[in-house]
Write a protein that holds these residues in place. Structure first.
Motif, PDB file in Angstrom:
ATOM      1  N   ARG A 258      -8.068   6.250   7.237  1.00 27.51           N
ATOM      2  CA  ARG A 258      -8.885   5.137   6.765  1.00 27.51           C
ATOM      3  C   ARG A 258     -10.233   5.089   7.474  1.00 27.51           C
ATOM      4  O   ARG A 258     -11.261   4.798   6.865  1.00 27.51           O
ATOM      5  N   GLU A 282      10.073   5.175   4.704  1.00 28.34           N
ATOM      6  CA  GLU A 282       9.957   4.303   3.533  1.00 28.34           C
ATOM      7  C   GLU A 282       9.578   2.888   3.962  1.00 28.34           C
ATOM      8  O   GLU A 282       8.741   2.234   3.318  1.00 28.34           O
ATOM      9  N   ALA A 285       5.904   2.822   4.823  1.00 24.22           N
ATOM     10  CA  ALA A 285       5.062   2.790   3.626  1.00 24.22           C
ATOM     11  C   ALA A 285       5.006   1.382   3.053  1.00 24.22           C
ATOM     12  O   ALA A 285       3.941   0.883   2.656  1.00 24.22           O
ATOM     13  N   ARG A 286       6.163   0.724   3.025  1.00 26.78           N
ATOM     14  CA  ARG A 286       6.224  -0.625   2.460  1.00 26.78           C
ATOM     15  C   ARG A 286       5.400  -1.602   3.304  1.00 26.78           C
ATOM     16  O   ARG A 286       4.628  -2.410   2.771  1.00 26.78           O
ATOM     17  N   GLN A 287       5.545  -1.521   4.608  1.00 25.33           N
ATOM     18  CA  GLN A 287       4.828  -2.449   5.479  1.00 25.33           C
ATOM     19  C   GLN A 287       3.330  -2.177   5.505  1.00 25.33           C
ATOM     20  O   GLN A 287       2.529  -3.103   5.690  1.00 25.33           O
ATOM     21  N   LEU A 288       2.952  -0.931   5.325  1.00 27.29           N
ATOM     22  CA  LEU A 288       1.536  -0.580   5.355  1.00 27.29           C
ATOM     23  C   LEU A 288       0.876  -0.677   3.990  1.00 27.29           C
ATOM     24  O   LEU A 288      -0.331  -0.514   3.861  1.00 27.29           O
ATOM     25  N   GLY A 289       1.687  -0.912   2.955  1.00 25.22           N
ATOM     26  CA  GLY A 289       1.123  -1.080   1.621  1.00 25.22           C
ATOM     27  C   GLY A 289       0.600   0.195   1.001  1.00 25.22           C
ATOM     28  O   GLY A 289      -0.387   0.172   0.258  1.00 25.22           O
ATOM     29  N   VAL A 290       1.264   1.325   1.288  1.00 23.78           N
ATOM     30  CA  VAL A 290       0.861   2.606   0.692  1.00 23.78           C
ATOM     31  C   VAL A 290       2.065   3.200  -0.037  1.00 23.78           C
ATOM     32  O   VAL A 290       3.210   2.828   0.229  1.00 23.78           O
ATOM     33  N   PRO A 291       1.851   4.126  -0.959  1.00 21.01           N
ATOM     34  CA  PRO A 291       2.965   4.694  -1.722  1.00 21.01           C
ATOM     35  C   PRO A 291       3.946   5.452  -0.826  1.00 21.01           C
ATOM     36  O   PRO A 291       3.537   6.131   0.124  1.00 21.01           O
ATOM     37  N   ILE A 350      -7.698   3.409  -0.614  1.00 23.10           N
ATOM     38  CA  ILE A 350      -6.693   2.345  -0.528  1.00 23.10           C
ATOM     39  C   ILE A 350      -6.871   1.589   0.786  1.00 23.10           C
ATOM     40  O   ILE A 350      -6.968   2.193   1.840  1.00 23.10           O
TER      41      ILE A 350
END
Length: 350
Positions: A258, A282, A285-291, A350
């Motif tokens: 980033r 996984e 990814a969910r906590q960082l807001g990325v796929p 992103i």
């Protein structure tokens, strides 16, 4: 609408296909200029769908819906759907590099020991197996392992004063490891490192490639900064471990990309299974807001294949882990295709 003896026309076919929506780009096939070579012979209709990547994960769905739409036309008894692919070019490459490459993506990690190079190698081979034209560039100046994992150790003779990459498993291979004696450590920083990495792009006879996959050194040091400054990266893939501590490691990799304004393609959870558990990548990814791009299970065959230059997707293509790598390749290719359709480059970050 149609008479009893109506003879289907090209216009009819295009009208039918204009109702078929590309499931990831969310526009119809005709508007996206994905239809070519319409052929009509009596009651038989054929056409070609030009995918945005040969690794399209939804190819079967597109084929089924397009075939059904045309088959529903009066006077059509048989439909033949063919496929082609045209990967869009990252338009920034032409402004910075004079090489025939459409997209450059980086595979990185917040720390070492997560199997980053294994992922990069199998990703490259999987894309090539699906019909993409692929190169892999080993930019790990501290431990260039791509030649070993791809089973190549020498380069062909130079041509036109440029290095010629060897080809293994359909992938063009270039590495720092070809340029220094075995066992010799590289201590390059600043301008020297910048020049070396840029030369691996510009002083190599790369073919006409859809993707170059760059295997970065672990961590967030000079090589990552130099690469982002030297070449336009379409995106970055972060390889993480399955443990819960993966979150902190992924955060470092994410922050580096980033900071360098490199779009995040997503996170891969590698080496999951009984020994290390699963879910950390996984969750990160969910906590960082990325796929979340996919999970690769821990398998001794992946390691042993890498040790002897035989990537598992090449030597055991039907194994569950090879299928996982192919799904990963499709997910990444799809993400790149979607981003390439966004007109504003800022929207791709992103």
């Amino acid at each position: 609408m149609f008479g009893k003896n109506h003879q289907v026309t090209e216009k009819d076919v295009l009208r039918a296909l204009s109702a078929v929506i590309e499931p990831e780009l969310h526009r119809d096939l005709v508007t996206l200029n994905m239809i070519k070579d319409i052929r009509i012979a009596g009651q038989e209709v054929g056409f070609t769908i030009v995918l945005t990547t040969p690794a399209c994960p939804l190819r079967s769905q597109i084929e089924s819906e397009a075939s059904a739409a045309v088959a529903a036309l009066p006077g059509v008894a048989q439909v033949q759907v063919n496929f082609d692919a045209n990967v869009r070019t990252d338009r920034r490459i032409a402004g910075k590099l004079d090489i025939p490459v459409k997209n450059i993506l980086a595979v990185g990690s917040g720390k070492g020991g997560v199997g980053k190079t294994t992922v990069a190698v199998n990703l490259a081979v999987a894309l090539a197996q699906m019909g993409a034209r692929v190169g892999i560039l080993d930019a790990d100046i501290y431990g260039p392992n791509v030649p070993m994992m791809m089973g190549v150790h020498v380069m062909p003779s130079p041509r036109d004063n440029k290095l010629t990459p060897p080809v293994a498993y359909g992938v063009e291979v270039m590495s720092m490891g070809f340029l220094v004696p075995a066992g010799e450590a590289l201590i390059w920083r600043g301008p020297m490192l910048h020049s070396a990495i840029r030369q691996l792009f510009t002083d190599v006879n790369w073919g006409d490639l859809d993707y170059i996959i760059v295997d970065l050194p672990p961590g967030t040091g000079d090589a990552q900064l130099t690469l982002a400054q030297s070449v336009p990266l379409v995106g970055g893939v972060i390889v993480s471990t399955p443990q819960q501590v993966a979150l902190s490691d992924a955060v470092r990799g994410l922050a580096a990309f980033r900071k360098l304004e490199v779009p995040i393609l997503g996170i891969v959870e590698n080496m999951a299974g009984d020994v290390f558990g699963s879910g950390g990548g996984e969750a990160a990814a969910r906590q960082l807001g990325v796929p979340f791009l996919g999970r690769i299970m821990l398998d001794a065959a992946i390691r042993s294949g890498g040790d002897v230059g035989q990537p598992i997707v090449a030597v055991d293509p039907d194994s569950p882990q090879s299928q996982a790598f192919r799904q990963l390749a499709q997910a990444i290719a799809a993400r790149i295709s979607v981003m390439s359709m966004q007109p504003d480059p800022e929207l791709r970050i992103i």
